[in-house]
Scaffold this motif. Structure first.
Motif, PDB file in Angstrom:
ATOM      1  N   TYR A  61      19.351  -8.477  -1.625  1.00 52.67           N
ATOM      2  CA  TYR A  61      18.408  -7.374  -1.316  1.00 52.67           C
ATOM      3  C   TYR A  61      17.875  -6.687  -2.587  1.00 52.67           C
ATOM      4  O   TYR A  61      16.655  -6.548  -2.728  1.00 52.67           O
ATOM      5  N   LYS A  65      14.001  -6.523  -4.081  1.00 52.71           N
ATOM      6  CA  LYS A  65      13.351  -5.237  -4.404  1.00 52.71           C
ATOM      7  C   LYS A  65      12.716  -5.307  -5.796  1.00 52.71           C
ATOM      8  O   LYS A  65      11.561  -4.920  -5.990  1.00 52.71           O
ATOM      9  N   LYS A  70       8.812  -6.748   0.174  1.00 52.18           N
ATOM     10  CA  LYS A  70       8.964  -5.606   1.087  1.00 52.18           C
ATOM     11  C   LYS A  70       9.562  -5.975   2.440  1.00 52.18           C
ATOM     12  O   LYS A  70       9.779  -5.104   3.279  1.00 52.18           O
ATOM     13  N   ASN A  90      17.048  -0.818   0.125  1.00 52.09           N
ATOM     14  CA  ASN A  90      16.276  -1.524  -0.900  1.00 52.09           C
ATOM     15  C   ASN A  90      14.799  -1.681  -0.508  1.00 52.09           C
ATOM     16  O   ASN A  90      14.079  -2.488  -1.116  1.00 52.09           O
ATOM     17  N   ILE A  92      13.497  -2.966   2.154  1.00 50.48           N
ATOM     18  CA  ILE A  92      13.158  -4.265   2.767  1.00 50.48           C
ATOM     19  C   ILE A  92      13.165  -4.127   4.287  1.00 50.48           C
ATOM     20  O   ILE A  92      14.197  -3.794   4.884  1.00 50.48           O
TER      21      ILE A  92
END
Ligand code: NAD
Length: 330
Positions: A61, A65, A70, A90, A92
Motif C-alpha cells: 500500500y 501511494k 489511487k 494510504n 488507496i
C-alpha cells in the motif's frame, strides 16, 4: 490512460482487450499476482485492476501511494484479501464488483438441486455400466411439491428464490434484514431453525461472519426435516463438513450440493490431476455418493466473467477520472 492488470487468465485477457479498444485505454496484462516483487511494474501506470486470491502484502500500500496510485479494483465481490483500513490510510480506494450476475449462481443452485432430487449422478453411473433398470435408489421426487428455505435473501438468495418459486415450490426464508422485494416471493421465518424445520431443500446465500462459522453443524442437522437436501453456494465456513458427511451417512440428510468447501484454498481453482490431495476431509466430500461437489464454479458463466472484467476496469477509470467510484468498499 494506462491500467495494469494482475492475475489475468486467458479468457479475461480477450475481454479486457475488447473493452480497451472501445474505451481507448492502454492495458498491460500480467498473468502473475501483485506482490512486493511485482509492485515495481506498476510504475508509470494510472490504475490497477486485480484478481487477488491470497491476502495482499501490507508493504504494497505505501509503495503504491509513493507511485501516486489511487486505487485497486478487485475483479470479484469479496475483498477480504485486502487490508481496507491500511489501504485507506494510504489513500488507496479498494473497489469490488458486488453484483456481477446473481442469476448465474441462482441458476446453478437450482441445477444442482434438481440433479440431487432426480438422482442424475446415479442414473448416469448406472447407465455407463449398462444398467438401465428402474430401482428405488434412482426414484426421484417432484421439486415443485417441495418447500425450499433460503438462508440469506440478498441478491443471490432472492434470484434463487424466484427460480424455485417458478417451479411451484413453497419458498420460506431467513435473513437478519427482511427485504420488501424478497417478501413478494417468500415467507420470512423468525429464525434459521424455523426455516429449516419445514424445508425439503435448504439453500445458503449469506456471507461468512465471525458468528456464523460452522453454524450448520451436527446439532442443526438433527433439526432438519428428515431426508432434506443442503445446498451451499455461499461460503465453505458456514458448514461443518465432517458433521455434514456424518449427517448424510446417518440418513438425516438425503443429499448435499457443495460449491464452496471450507478448506478449498489450496485446491481451487487448480488442476490436481495426477497430484496428491492430502486433505482427507476434502477427498471424503468429493467422493461421497450423496454429495455433488463443484469447485466454486456456481458463478462461472460468460456473463459473469465479462461483468467482472468490465466492472473492475470501469471502476478503475471512475477513480482516475473523478477521484471515487460507486463500487468503493473502504
Ligand atoms: P448480499 O449481500 O446481496 O446478500 C447476503 C444476505 O445475507 C443479505 O441480505 C444479508 O442481510 C444476509 N445475512 C448476513 N448475515 C446473515 C446471517 N447471519 N443470517 C442470515 N442472513 C444474513 O450477497 P450476495 O451477492 O447475495 O452473496 C451471497 C453469498 O454468495 C456470499 O457469501 C457470497 O460470497 C457468495 N457467492 C458465491 C459465489 C459462488 O460462485 N459460489 C459467487 C458469488 C457470491
Amino acid at each position: 490512460m494506462k491500467i495494469k492488470l494482475f492475475n489475468v487468465r486467458g479468457e479475461e485477457a480477450v475481454l479486457a482487450e475488447q473493452w480497451a479498444k472501445v474505451n481507448q485505454v492502454e492495458l498491460s496484462l500480467d498473468q502473475g499476482p501483485l506482490t512486493p516483487d511485482t509492485v515495481k511494474e506498476v510504475q508509470g501506470f494510472d490504475g490497477i485492476a486485480n484478481a487477488q486470491i491470497e491476502p495482499l502484502d501490507d508493504s504494497i500500500y505505501p509503495i503504491l501511494k509513493e507511485m501516486g496510485i489511487k486505487q485497486i479494483a478487485q475483479r470479484s465481490a469479496g475483498v477480504d484479501m485486502y487490508n481496507l483500513e491500511l489501504a485507506k490510510e494510504n489513500g488507496i480506494i479498494i473497489s469490488n464488483v458486488p453484483s456481477y450476475s446473481p442469476e448465474s449462481i441462482a441458476e446453478f443452485t437450482v441445477t444442482i438441486a434438481l440433479n440431487l432430487i432426480r438422482k442424475v449422478e446415479l442414473i448416469r453411473s448406472n447407465v455407463k455400466e449398462h444398467n438401465f433398470t428402474w430401482d428405488l435408489p434412482i426414484r426421484g421426487r417432484v421439486l415443485g411439491d417441495m418447500t425450499v428455505a433460503i438462508i440469506g435473501t440478498g441478491r443471490i438468495g432472492l434470484a434463487t428464490a424466484k427460480i424455485f418459486k417458478g417451479f411451484g415450490c413453497k419458498v420460506v426464508g431467513y435473513d437478519i434484514y427482511q427485504s420488501p422485494a424478497a417478501k413478494e416471493v417468500l415467507e420470512y421465518k423468525d429464525s434459521v431453525l424455523e426455516a429449516i424445520q419445514v424445508a425439503d431443500v435448504v439453500s445458503l446465500h449469506m456471507p461468512p461472519t465471525s458468528d456464523n462459522s460452522h453454524y450448520f453443524n451436527a446439532e442443526l442437522f438433527k433439526q432438519f426435516k428428515k431426508g432434506a437436501i443442503l445446498l451451499n453456494m455461499a461460503r465453505g465456513a458456514l458448514v461443518d463438513t465432517a458433521d455434514l458427511l456424518a449427517a448424510l451417512d446417518q440418513g438425516l440428510l438425503d443429499g448435499a450440493g457443495i460449491d464452496t468447501y471450507e478448506f478449498e484454498g489450496p485446491y481451487v481453482p487448480k488442476n490436481f490431476q495426477g497430484k496428491d490431495i492430502t486433505d482427507e476431509l476434502f477427498l471424503d466430500l468429493i467422493h461421497h455418493p450423496k454429495v455433488i461437489y463443484t469447485p466454486h464454479a456456481a458463478y462461472y458463466t460468460d456473463e459473469a466473467v465479462k461483468n467482472l472484467v468490465e466492472g473492475a476496469l470501469n471502476a478503475t477509470v471512475d477513480v482516475i477520472k473523478t477521484g471515487t467510484t460507486a463500487m468503493r468498499v473502504n
